[in-house]
Design a protein around this motif. Sequence first.
Motif, mmCIF file in Angstrom:
data_model
loop_
_atom_site.group_PDB
_atom_site.id
_atom_site.type_symbol
_atom_site.label_atom_id
_atom_site.label_comp_id
_atom_site.label_asym_id
_atom_site.label_seq_id
_atom_site.Cartn_x
_atom_site.Cartn_y
_atom_site.Cartn_z
ATOM 1 N N THR A 45 0.847 -1.196 0.000
ATOM 2 C CA THR A 45 0.000 0.000 0.000
ATOM 3 C C THR A 45 0.883 1.247 0.000
ATOM 4 O OG1 THR A 45 -0.094 0.085 2.417
ATOM 5 C CG2 THR A 45 -1.805 -1.214 1.320
ATOM 6 N N LEU B 100 -0.557 6.662 2.527
ATOM 7 C CA LEU B 100 -1.730 6.119 3.200
ATOM 8 C C LEU B 100 -1.357 5.587 4.581
ATOM 9 C CD1 LEU B 100 -4.710 5.388 2.035
ATOM 10 C CD2 LEU B 100 -3.868 3.066 2.307
ATOM 11 N N GLN B 101 -0.205 4.952 4.654
ATOM 12 C CA GLN B 101 0.245 4.407 5.939
ATOM 13 C C GLN B 101 0.468 5.528 6.950
ATOM 14 O OE1 GLN B 101 3.709 2.133 4.783
ATOM 15 N NE2 GLN B 101 2.495 1.073 3.224
ATOM 16 N N LEU C 87 -2.842 6.699 8.125
ATOM 17 C CA LEU C 87 -3.411 5.690 9.022
ATOM 18 C C LEU C 87 -2.822 5.812 10.419
ATOM 19 C CD1 LEU C 87 -5.433 3.371 8.615
ATOM 20 C CD2 LEU C 87 -3.477 1.835 8.383
#
Lengths: 253, 218
Positions: free
Chosen positions: B65, B69-70, B73
């Motif tokens: 991914t 995005l990580q 998150l």
Amino acid sequence: MTDQAFVTIKNAAKSFGALQVLKDINLTVERGQIVAIIGPSGSGKSTLLRAINELDPLTSGEVWLEGVQVNKTLPHRQYEAHVNQVRQDIGMVFQHFNLFPHLTVRGNITLAPRMLKGLSEDEANKLAEEQLAKVGLAEKIDEYPSRLSGGQKQRVAIARALAMKPKVMLFDEATSALDPELVEEVNLVMKQLAEEHMTMIIVTHEMDFAASVCDRVLFMDQGVVVEEGPPSVIFENPQEERTRNFLRKHLSR
Amino acid sequence: MGLDFTVVPDYFGMLLLGMGWTVAITISAGLLSFFGGILFAVIALYGHWALRLPFRAFAFLFMGTPLLLQLFLIYFGLIQIGIDLPAFVAGVIGLGLHFAVYNSELIQASILAVDKGQYEGARTLGLSRGQTLRRIVIPQAVRAVIPPMGNNMIALLKDSALVSVIGVAELTLAAQQAISRTYRPFEFYLAAAFCYYIINLALEAGLRRLERRIAASR
Ligand SMILES: Nc1ncnc2c1ncn2[C@@H]1O[C@H](COP(=O)(O)OP(=O)(O)OP(=O)(O)O)[C@@H](O)[C@H]1O
Ligand SMILES: [Mg+2]
């Protein structure tokens, strides 16, 4: 077990899958004795040697060292602890040295005594200096193995094994990977150990060396001890046809 | 409007501070990715299955991914379950874990490539499996992958620009702030690029020195 020899191998058998490599081998070595194991390639010499320190555990049979059974059947954790303990008493020298390339000569020698015997840094350094002086490499103490010749590497490997003060030393073709001109310096160290009455079991292809330092010679073929006796008998007056055939090939160099 | 680099020196302090944060993030996340990489490699190779399986999922998440995005998150997502991390910490964790997974792949392969004679040499002396792994196998495996792990560090340095989006005042964000005041994007992005280049040179020099130093011990 006081009636036992220093090293006793009883009814040793070993299979790798369907291949039976050792068949009912018996061997006793007294304290201070030097035994050579000779025989053709694939006869099981290394396997027998490696069974003595549980690198290749036997399928059946027993290995004893000074009244302690090396290949005890124990629950996993206890077995591991037991093996780690007895291996400290059994020095082993390999064909390809197996020095630790990321450690200096000093690090190679002091690692196990420091970790396993709780030696202080000073004690371990002193030990390393002593052992290196013995193999004639005192000045190489801070070198990395990559900077040493094959003969020097093997002498360091011997010093590393000796630093654990083993009861017996196992040599598996210690000089076969060396250039011919480097063989002698390693042989000399082994001869010196012989003079100090170190108990040794030596797998070798060098018949002259076996004849000159060993008390007893075992000839193995296809997983059995075909013949054993003093070098004078095995090399000059072998009783078995198979021994004669082998020696004919190996003595006529 | 022509180019005017004379405004850049006025924001020199700001850029320097940003550079400092970039270096701090790179070093912290780099260390995390190094030690995390070793730990993950050991788990992947020797861990109990109850540890190995969740790790697999975790590794897949981090490799499959987008890093951006990580970071979202970790920084915004975790707040919902009561974990409110400072942006810098969230950035270091995100970058560090992301590259730890990549380093772990390298180290795993390298551990498996360690000669079996090394295990035998160590076990014969009486070292346990764990001691052999810690003192013999891992140090050798890590040395062997210093060059590719170095490349990962350089990638990490460049990807550290991403943490600007969660508000860490590192170099890219510092440049953006200068731009929002001066409306001179070309000058400041170029100045920032130059700064990255300087850090990169220093990092590469450091890596080369390290490689030279360990050359004999391999
Ligand atoms: N780990 C193993 N797995 C399967 N077979 C093995 C293994 N180790 C040894 N063998 C086999 O066992 C036999 C005996 O091998 P061993 O290495 O003990 O012979 P050796 O007498 O030492 O020979 P050499 O003089 O070539 O070193 C050989 O047929 C070998 O292929
Ligand atoms: Mg052999």
